[in-house]
Design a protein around this motif. Structure first.
Motif, short mmCIF file in Angstrom:
data_model
loop_
_atom_site.label_atom_id
_atom_site.label_comp_id
_atom_site.label_asym_id
_atom_site.label_seq_id
_atom_site.Cartn_x
_atom_site.Cartn_y
_atom_site.Cartn_z
N GLY A 1 0.82 -1.21 0.00
CA GLY A 1 0.00 0.00 0.00
C GLY A 1 0.85 1.26 0.00
N GLY A 2 0.28 2.34 0.51
CA GLY A 2 0.94 3.63 0.41
C GLY A 2 1.76 4.05 1.62
N ALA A 3 1.88 3.20 2.62
CA ALA A 3 2.55 3.61 3.86
C ALA A 3 4.00 4.03 3.63
CB ALA A 3 2.48 2.49 4.90
N ASP A 4 4.75 3.23 2.88
CA ASP A 4 6.16 3.56 2.68
C ASP A 4 6.33 4.76 1.76
OD1 ASP A 4 9.04 2.88 3.08
OD2 ASP A 4 8.95 2.59 0.91
N TRP A 5 5.49 4.86 0.73
CA TRP A 5 5.53 6.04 -0.16
C TRP A 5 5.32 7.32 0.65
CZ3 TRP A 5 0.87 7.63 -3.64
CH2 TRP A 5 1.23 8.69 -4.48
N GLU A 6 4.29 7.30 1.50
CA GLU A 6 4.03 8.47 2.33
C GLU A 6 5.20 8.76 3.27
OE1 GLU A 6 0.31 10.31 4.89
OE2 GLU A 6 0.51 8.12 4.74
N ARG A 7 5.81 7.70 3.77
CA ARG A 7 6.95 7.87 4.68
C ARG A 7 8.13 8.53 3.95
NH1 ARG A 7 7.53 5.78 9.68
NH2 ARG A 7 9.64 5.76 10.55
N TRP A 8 8.35 8.14 2.69
CA TRP A 8 9.40 8.79 1.90
C TRP A 8 9.14 10.29 1.76
CZ3 TRP A 8 14.14 7.78 0.20
CH2 TRP A 8 14.56 6.46 0.13
N VAL A 9 7.92 10.64 1.39
CA VAL A 9 7.59 12.06 1.20
C VAL A 9 7.74 12.82 2.51
CG1 VAL A 9 5.76 13.68 0.58
CG2 VAL A 9 6.08 11.58 -0.76
N ASP A 10 7.22 12.26 3.60
CA ASP A 10 7.32 12.93 4.90
C ASP A 10 8.78 13.09 5.32
OD1 ASP A 10 4.60 13.08 5.02
OD2 ASP A 10 4.34 11.41 6.43
N HIS A 11 9.56 12.06 5.10
CA HIS A 11 10.97 12.07 5.52
C HIS A 11 11.72 13.20 4.83
CE1 HIS A 11 14.01 9.50 7.58
NE2 HIS A 11 14.86 10.09 6.75
N LEU A 12 11.49 13.36 3.54
CA LEU A 12 12.19 14.41 2.79
C LEU A 12 11.60 15.78 3.05
CD1 LEU A 12 12.58 12.41 -0.55
CD2 LEU A 12 14.30 12.75 1.25
N ALA A 13 10.28 15.84 3.26
CA ALA A 13 9.64 17.13 3.57
C ALA A 13 10.12 17.65 4.92
CB ALA A 13 8.12 16.97 3.57
N ASP A 14 10.24 16.77 5.91
CA ASP A 14 10.69 17.17 7.24
C ASP A 14 12.10 17.76 7.22
OD1 ASP A 14 8.29 16.33 8.26
OD2 ASP A 14 9.05 14.45 9.08
N ARG A 15 12.88 17.39 6.23
CA ARG A 15 14.25 17.91 6.11
C ARG A 15 14.36 19.09 5.14
NH1 ARG A 15 13.83 13.23 7.95
NH2 ARG A 15 15.41 12.13 9.19
#
Length: 402
Positions: A203-217
């Motif tokens: 599903g989309g959990a890891d995709w969302e985690r990638w976006v959040d990870h890069l957005a937070d930085r």
């Protein structure tokens, strides 16, 4: 450098070794098949492709380089060569892609490791900050049997099962001599937490985690866009695919896209979509009951009218980069599968499907093409390669510092 003759040995559609020279030639063919650049950008966009070494992720990488002139990072998980075995095909494809990118003047870094892990996300963030500044585009194309949640340590395993009741379908198999046979197989329905486990992996959990990870930085550029690659497919395969556990994961992926789209619009004026691709022979698709038969019949009906992944992904890049407007359906999906799901095409394939037996399959499906495509996934059946000659197997991973 170790050299030996590599012959195709397989168990079903799974090959035990890969051919380095064949993989290299295949990547070259894909690069040459990519449409000419629509325009030369003043500043090449920075892209991250997660799942860059196989299938549509590989097509996204090559089309992005050859058509759009991207620079950036590719992430995949591949096995190195050993004394006894070759590397995985994706290892050789990545090395060939990196060399072509270098020759054409594109700065592209390839990282090998677990895309689900926060360690890989940290590594990508560090490379982005040090070498590229900010990220313009993220293509997410990950198909995996299991995922470890980086927060809890829980390991989830995906299941390829129908939902509700057992599913019977025709499928295509080849015996040891390569003789095709159409058989009926039955797959037991999902039970217990099969659906939840599959959604957790695919599903989309890891995709969302990638976006959040890069957005937070603070690494997302203004107007940042991201696309997760997906598939809907024919009603002929609905029971095992779109209406099965994998379909539940795809629905979660699409819901994630809507959530991310709203968030990115506010954050950086960005977009998030799923890209629904058309059918192709991939290492993932050949594992799904009925898909091999369906794709062979589709090719039998369409011939050269099938749209290859490299052309589909060139279309996606054009939409993401503004060469032409980003077009989505009512569910917010970019549709690259219209050529496949056209009603006339589906009617022709359905007629062939209903008539398909072991006795009729050779005239209904393009089995020579299908069999060659499966072999090409591993670098075999590539024109111009002398498979009787020794070839070097110890191909190094691309140097990130080069």
């Amino acid at each position: 450098m170790s050299e030996r003759v590599i012959s195709p040995r397989s168990r079903g559609f799974l090959f035990l070794d890969s051919h380095p020279a064949g993989c290299e030639r295949l990547v070259q063919e894909m690069w040459e098949a990519a449409p000419e650049p629509a325009r030369v950008p003043d500043d090449a966009p920075v892209a991250l492709i997660v799942g860059c070494s196989a299938g549509y992720g590989l097509a996204a990488t090559i089309a992005g380089l050859a058509r759009t002139g991207i620079r950036g990072i590719g992430v995949c998980f591949e096995k190195a060569p050993t004394e006894r075995r070759t590397a995985t095909a994706g290892w050789y494809r990545t090395a060939a892609t990196a060399e072509l990118a270098r020759r054409h003047g594109h700065e592209m870094v390839f990282l090998n490791g677990d895309a689900f892990s926060d360690a890989m996300k940290d590594q990508v963030a560090d490379v982005l900050r040090q070498r590229f500044g900010r990220l313009d585009h993220l293509i997410y194309s990950v198909a995996a049997p299991r995922r470890t949640d980086p927060e809890t340590g829980a390991v989830y395993a995906s299941a390829l099962k129908p939902i509700g009741e057992a599913y019977r379908t025709k499928t295509l198999v080849f015996d040891g001599d390569g003789t095709p046979e159409v058989k009926e197989v039955e797959t037991a329905p999902a039970e217990g937490d099969d659906i939840e486990q599959t959604v957790a992996v695919m599903g989309g959990a890891d995709w969302e985690r990638w976006v959040d990870h890069l957005a937070d930085r603070g690494l997302l550029a203004d107007g940042f866009s991201t696309a997760a690659l997906s598939y809907i497919g024919s009603p002929l395969t609905d029971g095992i695919y779109r209406q099965g556990t994998i379909g539940a994961a795809k629905s979660h992926l699409e819901a994630t896209a809507r959530t991310l789209d709203e968030r990115l619009a506010k954050l950086v004026g960005g977009r998030a979509v799923t890209s629904v691709n058309g059918a192709a022979v991939t290492q993932s698709s050949t594992a799904i009951p009925g898909i091999a038969l369906y794709v062979g019949l589709l090719r039998g009906a369409l011939g050269e009218g099938m749209v290859p992944p490299i052309a589909q992904l060139a279309d996606l890049w054009d939409q993401l980069t503004g060469v032409r407007p980003l077009e989505t359906d009512e569910d917010g999906r970019v549709r690259l599968d219209g050529w496949e799901l056209n009603s006339a095409v589906q009617a022709a394939v359905t007629e062939r499907w209903e008539s398909a037996t072991t006795e009729t399959i050779t005239r209904l499906a393009d089995l020579d093409w299908f069999h060659a495509e499966v072999q090409r996934l591993y670098g075999f059946a590539v024109p111009g390669i002398d498979y009787t000659a020794p070839t070097a197997t110890q191909v190094p991973w691309p140097d990130a510092a080069a």
